[in-house]
Each structure stands twice: as structure tokens, then as C-alpha cells.
Design a protein around this motif. Structure first.
Motif, PDB file in Angstrom:
ATOM      1  N   ASN A 113       2.841 -47.391  24.058  1.00  0.00           N
ATOM      2  CA  ASN A 113       2.983 -48.805  23.700  1.00  0.00           C
ATOM      3  C   ASN A 113       2.708 -48.994  22.212  1.00  0.00           C
ATOM      4  OD1 ASN A 113       3.450 -51.509  23.949  1.00  0.00           O
ATOM      5  ND2 ASN A 113       1.431 -51.991  24.761  1.00  0.00           N
ATOM      6  N   LYS A 114       3.678 -48.589  21.416  1.00  0.00           N
ATOM      7  CA  LYS A 114       3.563 -48.676  19.965  1.00  0.00           C
ATOM      8  C   LYS A 114       4.737 -49.477  19.420  1.00  0.00           C
ATOM      9  CE  LYS A 114       0.097 -45.645  19.698  1.00  0.00           C
ATOM     10  NZ  LYS A 114      -1.239 -45.958  19.213  1.00  0.00           N
ATOM     11  N   ALA A 115       4.548 -50.039  18.260  1.00  0.00           N
ATOM     12  CA  ALA A 115       5.607 -50.816  17.616  1.00  0.00           C
ATOM     13  C   ALA A 115       5.413 -50.761  16.112  1.00  0.00           C
ATOM     14  CB  ALA A 115       5.563 -52.259  18.109  1.00  0.00           C
ATOM     15  N   GLY A 116       6.326 -51.373  15.393  1.00  0.00           N
ATOM     16  CA  GLY A 116       6.236 -51.459  13.940  1.00  0.00           C
ATOM     17  C   GLY A 116       7.211 -52.520  13.459  1.00  0.00           C
ATOM     18  N   PRO A 117       6.882 -53.239  12.391  1.00  0.00           N
ATOM     19  CA  PRO A 117       7.752 -54.312  11.894  1.00  0.00           C
ATOM     20  C   PRO A 117       9.161 -53.865  11.517  1.00  0.00           C
ATOM     21  CG  PRO A 117       5.582 -54.433  10.860  1.00  0.00           C
ATOM     22  CD  PRO A 117       5.623 -53.146  11.642  1.00  0.00           C
ATOM     23  N   ILE A 118       9.288 -52.680  10.921  1.00  0.00           N
ATOM     24  CA  ILE A 118      10.613 -52.219  10.513  1.00  0.00           C
ATOM     25  C   ILE A 118      11.475 -51.905  11.726  1.00  0.00           C
ATOM     26  CG2 ILE A 118      11.846 -50.301   9.392  1.00  0.00           C
ATOM     27  CD1 ILE A 118       9.722 -50.403   7.187  1.00  0.00           C
ATOM     28  N   LYS A 120      11.133 -53.088  14.671  1.00  0.00           N
ATOM     29  CA  LYS A 120      11.412 -54.370  15.339  1.00  0.00           C
ATOM     30  C   LYS A 120      12.601 -55.071  14.666  1.00  0.00           C
ATOM     31  CE  LYS A 120       9.029 -58.639  16.782  1.00  0.00           C
ATOM     32  NZ  LYS A 120       9.873 -59.691  16.225  1.00  0.00           N
ATOM     33  N   ALA A 121      12.600 -55.092  13.337  1.00  0.00           N
ATOM     34  CA  ALA A 121      13.697 -55.730  12.585  1.00  0.00           C
ATOM     35  C   ALA A 121      15.025 -55.025  12.857  1.00  0.00           C
ATOM     36  CB  ALA A 121      13.380 -55.720  11.095  1.00  0.00           C
ATOM     37  N   PHE A 122      14.996 -53.681  12.912  1.00  0.00           N
ATOM     38  CA  PHE A 122      16.221 -52.921  13.172  1.00  0.00           C
ATOM     39  C   PHE A 122      16.719 -53.171  14.599  1.00  0.00           C
ATOM     40  CE2 PHE A 122      15.319 -49.324   9.862  1.00  0.00           C
ATOM     41  CZ  PHE A 122      15.407 -50.247   8.844  1.00  0.00           C
ATOM     42  N   HIS A 123      15.791 -53.196  15.544  1.00  0.00           N
ATOM     43  CA  HIS A 123      16.147 -53.402  16.951  1.00  0.00           C
ATOM     44  C   HIS A 123      16.806 -54.771  17.162  1.00  0.00           C
ATOM     45  CE1 HIS A 123      15.793 -53.150  21.329  1.00  0.00           C
ATOM     46  NE2 HIS A 123      15.288 -54.375  21.305  1.00  0.00           N
ATOM     47  N   GLU A 124      16.344 -55.767  16.439  1.00  0.00           N
ATOM     48  CA  GLU A 124      16.848 -57.132  16.615  1.00  0.00           C
ATOM     49  C   GLU A 124      18.146 -57.407  15.860  1.00  0.00           C
ATOM     50  OE1 GLU A 124      13.490 -59.521  15.493  1.00  0.00           O
ATOM     51  OE2 GLU A 124      12.460 -59.177  17.409  1.00  0.00           O
ATOM     52  N   ALA A 125      18.543 -56.484  14.998  1.00  0.00           N
ATOM     53  CA  ALA A 125      19.754 -56.675  14.188  1.00  0.00           C
ATOM     54  C   ALA A 125      20.987 -56.266  14.990  1.00  0.00           C
ATOM     55  CB  ALA A 125      19.658 -55.857  12.905  1.00  0.00           C
ATOM     56  N   CYS A 126      21.627 -57.229  15.641  1.00  0.00           N
ATOM     57  CA  CYS A 126      22.748 -56.909  16.540  1.00  0.00           C
ATOM     58  C   CYS A 126      24.119 -57.172  15.907  1.00  0.00           C
ATOM     59  CB  CYS A 126      22.594 -57.652  17.858  1.00  0.00           C
ATOM     60  SG  CYS A 126      22.336 -59.410  17.662  1.00  0.00           S
ATOM     61  N   SER A 127      24.155 -57.567  14.654  1.00  0.00           N
ATOM     62  CA  SER A 127      25.431 -57.728  13.941  1.00  0.00           C
ATOM     63  C   SER A 127      25.302 -57.036  12.588  1.00  0.00           C
ATOM     64  CB  SER A 127      25.751 -59.206  13.734  1.00  0.00           C
ATOM     65  OG  SER A 127      24.862 -59.778  12.783  1.00  0.00           O
ATOM     66  N   LEU A 128      26.430 -56.812  11.930  1.00  0.00           N
ATOM     67  CA  LEU A 128      26.386 -56.140  10.632  1.00  0.00           C
ATOM     68  C   LEU A 128      25.658 -56.993   9.604  1.00  0.00           C
ATOM     69  CD1 LEU A 128      27.111 -53.561   9.189  1.00  0.00           C
ATOM     70  CD2 LEU A 128      29.341 -54.546   8.625  1.00  0.00           C
ATOM     71  N   ASP A 129      25.857 -58.302   9.623  1.00  0.00           N
ATOM     72  CA  ASP A 129      25.146 -59.199   8.700  1.00  0.00           C
ATOM     73  C   ASP A 129      23.632 -59.106   8.892  1.00  0.00           C
ATOM     74  OD1 ASP A 129      27.466 -60.060   7.540  1.00  0.00           O
ATOM     75  OD2 ASP A 129      27.566 -61.951   8.650  1.00  0.00           O
ATOM     76  N   MET A 130      23.210 -59.094  10.162  1.00  0.00           N
ATOM     77  CA  MET A 130      21.774 -58.982  10.460  1.00  0.00           C
ATOM     78  C   MET A 130      21.232 -57.619  10.028  1.00  0.00           C
ATOM     79  SD  MET A 130      21.621 -60.810  14.218  1.00  0.00           S
ATOM     80  CE  MET A 130      19.832 -60.729  14.417  1.00  0.00           C
ATOM     81  N   ALA A 131      22.056 -56.582  10.203  1.00  0.00           N
ATOM     82  CA  ALA A 131      21.652 -55.234   9.805  1.00  0.00           C
ATOM     83  C   ALA A 131      21.472 -55.147   8.291  1.00  0.00           C
ATOM     84  CB  ALA A 131      22.678 -54.216  10.279  1.00  0.00           C
ATOM     85  N   LYS A 133      20.741 -57.617   6.292  1.00  0.00           N
ATOM     86  CA  LYS A 133      19.526 -58.375   5.957  1.00  0.00           C
ATOM     87  C   LYS A 133      18.273 -57.563   6.284  1.00  0.00           C
ATOM     88  CE  LYS A 133      17.333 -62.914   6.448  1.00  0.00           C
ATOM     89  NZ  LYS A 133      16.013 -62.367   6.229  1.00  0.00           N
ATOM     90  N   ALA A 134      18.286 -56.876   7.432  1.00  0.00           N
ATOM     91  CA  ALA A 134      17.146 -56.047   7.828  1.00  0.00           C
ATOM     92  C   ALA A 134      16.933 -54.912   6.823  1.00  0.00           C
ATOM     93  CB  ALA A 134      17.357 -55.485   9.228  1.00  0.00           C
ATOM     94  N   TRP A 135      18.028 -54.297   6.374  1.00  0.00           N
ATOM     95  CA  TRP A 135      17.928 -53.221   5.383  1.00  0.00           C
ATOM     96  C   TRP A 135      17.322 -53.752   4.084  1.00  0.00           C
ATOM     97  CZ3 TRP A 135      19.891 -52.107   0.505  1.00  0.00           C
ATOM     98  CH2 TRP A 135      19.870 -50.776   0.101  1.00  0.00           C
ATOM     99  N   GLU A 136      17.824 -54.887   3.614  1.00  0.00           N
ATOM    100  CA  GLU A 136      17.341 -55.472   2.353  1.00  0.00           C
ATOM    101  C   GLU A 136      15.875 -55.918   2.472  1.00  0.00           C
ATOM    102  OE1 GLU A 136      20.260 -58.504   1.776  1.00  0.00           O
ATOM    103  OE2 GLU A 136      21.822 -57.047   1.218  1.00  0.00           O
ATOM    104  N   ASP A 137      15.546 -56.583   3.570  1.00  0.00           N
ATOM    105  CA  ASP A 137      14.172 -57.080   3.755  1.00  0.00           C
ATOM    106  C   ASP A 137      13.164 -55.943   3.878  1.00  0.00           C
ATOM    107  OD1 ASP A 137      15.142 -59.655   3.640  1.00  0.00           O
ATOM    108  OD2 ASP A 137      14.974 -60.042   5.803  1.00  0.00           O
ATOM    109  N   THR A 138      13.514 -54.928   4.656  1.00  0.00           N
ATOM    110  CA  THR A 138      12.559 -53.828   4.879  1.00  0.00           C
ATOM    111  C   THR A 138      12.457 -52.924   3.651  1.00  0.00           C
ATOM    112  OG1 THR A 138      14.279 -52.470   5.960  1.00  0.00           O
ATOM    113  CG2 THR A 138      12.881 -53.838   7.391  1.00  0.00           C
ATOM    114  N   ARG A 139      13.500 -52.867   2.854  1.00  0.00           N
ATOM    115  CA  ARG A 139      13.468 -52.066   1.621  1.00  0.00           C
ATOM    116  C   ARG A 139      12.360 -52.545   0.684  1.00  0.00           C
ATOM    117  NH1 ARG A 139      15.983 -51.318  -3.535  1.00  0.00           N
ATOM    118  NH2 ARG A 139      16.824 -49.206  -3.765  1.00  0.00           N
ATOM    119  N   LYS A 140      12.040 -53.845   0.747  1.00  0.00           N
ATOM    120  CA  LYS A 140      11.012 -54.421  -0.126  1.00  0.00           C
ATOM    121  C   LYS A 140       9.623 -53.841   0.141  1.00  0.00           C
ATOM    122  CE  LYS A 140      13.578 -58.736  -0.476  1.00  0.00           C
ATOM    123  NZ  LYS A 140      13.692 -60.117   0.015  1.00  0.00           N
ATOM    124  N   ASN A 141       9.418 -53.239   1.311  1.00  0.00           N
ATOM    125  CA  ASN A 141       8.148 -52.572   1.606  1.00  0.00           C
ATOM    126  C   ASN A 141       7.917 -51.370   0.695  1.00  0.00           C
ATOM    127  OD1 ASN A 141       6.905 -53.755   4.233  1.00  0.00           O
ATOM    128  ND2 ASN A 141       9.077 -53.537   4.711  1.00  0.00           N
TER     129      ASN A 141
END
Length: 197
Positions: A113-118, A120-131, A133-141
Motif C-alpha cells: 500500500n504505497k503511493a506517490g504524487p508523481i 498519481k498524476a500519471f495514473h490520472e492522466a487519461c488524455s494526451l493533454d492531461m499527460a 500537463k502531468a509531465w510539465e507539472d511533475t518536471r518542476k520537482n
């Protein structure tokens, strides 16, 4: 003489690899799970194009990385070597035409039972636009606004750098769009047995 013997003593615990043995057992266990769940015409494999692979009759594939942890290690944390190595390996598999990004699912299956914000963001990205955004947002880490990379661990730096290289963004986003995190955190063996019923 006694002191010399004491210095030569080997710590038996350090010679065992329970995590690795357990991880391989979970892979074969999961292959059976997928085999019992597959449709007619599907092919299920172990260590062919991923830990566990499912090739469907229509030519699409499920590339499944099976992650386990017998300790407090989180295989899907933001700074997990396992995570970045997996993403890197999937990119290489697509670039070498072993996997088709358009016709593949990229799945991390965990038994803890483990998770991580990145993740989670990738799992929830079900369209190319969302993907994207997830790439850009998580890159800021890992990168400053100027584009300079922050200090990150050497053990996963090369994998992460490749994934967040702007030249590789299109491919990384295709993988994010087709990424899934699956968990079986209760009695995994019981879940496999139920498939026989």
C-alpha cells in the motif's frame, strides 16, 4: 587469533536476498493471475518484453512491471530508482520498436500500500493533454524555472534526465497517457486462488 576470526566473520543476513527472491515469486504469481484472467487468443509471458507481458489478439500489449517491497521502501515514490528505471526502460522499448506506444498499456503492479504524487498524476492522466500537463507539472520537482536541474540522487539521475529531456517529451507523454498503477494489497495469493473458482 580470536580477534582475527571475529574480523573474518561474515554477517549471514547480508548474504541473503529475500527481496529479490520474493520479487521473482510475485512475477510468476502475477503471470498466473494474468493467465487466468486473459481472453482467448491472448499470450501471457514472463520476462519477455517486461516482468509480465500480455499480448492481445488485436496486437496490443500490456507491459507490466511487478514491484514488491519487504521493507519500508516505496517502489513508486517520487525519488524511487525502481520508478525512474521502469519509465526509462519503457521509453527504450518503444524507441527500439519492442513496444508500440499507441497500442500498449504501461502498468506498474504493486503488492504494497504505497503511493506517490508523481505516479498519481500519471495514473490520472487519461488524455494526451492531461499527460502533457502531468509531465510539465511533475518536471518542476526536479528542474528550476530556468531549466537547470536541481540536485537529485545519482542512482536515478540518468533515467530521470532522459524522461524529462524536452526532446523526449512527446514519447514520455504517450507513456504517461497509457500508464496505470494497479495494487493488490490484501491477500494476493488468495486473489489468485479465487481465479480458479
Amino acid at each position: 587469533m580470536k580477534k582475527e576470526r571475529a574480523e573474518k566473520k561474515i554477517n549471514i543476513e547480508n548474504t541473503h536476498v529475500p527481496d529479490k527472491v520474493y520479487a521473482f515469486m510475485i512475477q510468476s504469481h502475477h503471470m498466473l493471475y494474468e493467465l487466468l484472467d486473459c481472453k482467448k487468443g491472448d499470450i501471457v509471458s514472463l520476462e519477455v518484453f517486461d516482468d509480465v507481458g500480455v499480448e492481445h489478439e488485436d496486437g496490443s500489449k500490456d507491459a507490466i512491471q511487478v514491484k514488491s517491497a519487504l521493507s519500508n521502501r516505496n517502489p513508486v515514490s517520487n525519488r524511487s530508482v525502481d520508478l525512474w528505471k521502469t519509465l526509462y526502460n519503457w521509453m527504450i522499448a518503444v524507441e527500439s520498436n519492442e513496444l508500440d506506444a499507441e497500442r500498449s498499456k504501461f502498468i506498474i503492479f504493486i503488492t504494497v500500500n504505497k503511493a506517490g504524487p508523481i505516479v498519481k498524476a500519471f495514473h490520472e492522466a487519461c488524455s494526451l493533454d492531461m499527460a502533457e500537463k502531468a509531465w510539465e507539472d511533475t518536471r518542476k520537482n526536479f528542474y528550476e524555472d530556468s531549466g537547470k536541474q536541481k540536485d537529485i540522487g545519482n542512482e536515478y539521475k540518468d533515467f530521470l534526465t532522459y524522461f524529462y529531456d524536452t526532446k523526449n517529451k512527446a514519447l514520455a507523454c504517450k507513456i504517461i497517457q497509457k500508464f496505470e498503477l494497479k495494487k493488490c494489497i490484501d491477500n494476493y495469493s488468495e486473489e489468485v486462488r479465487k481465479k480458479f473458482d
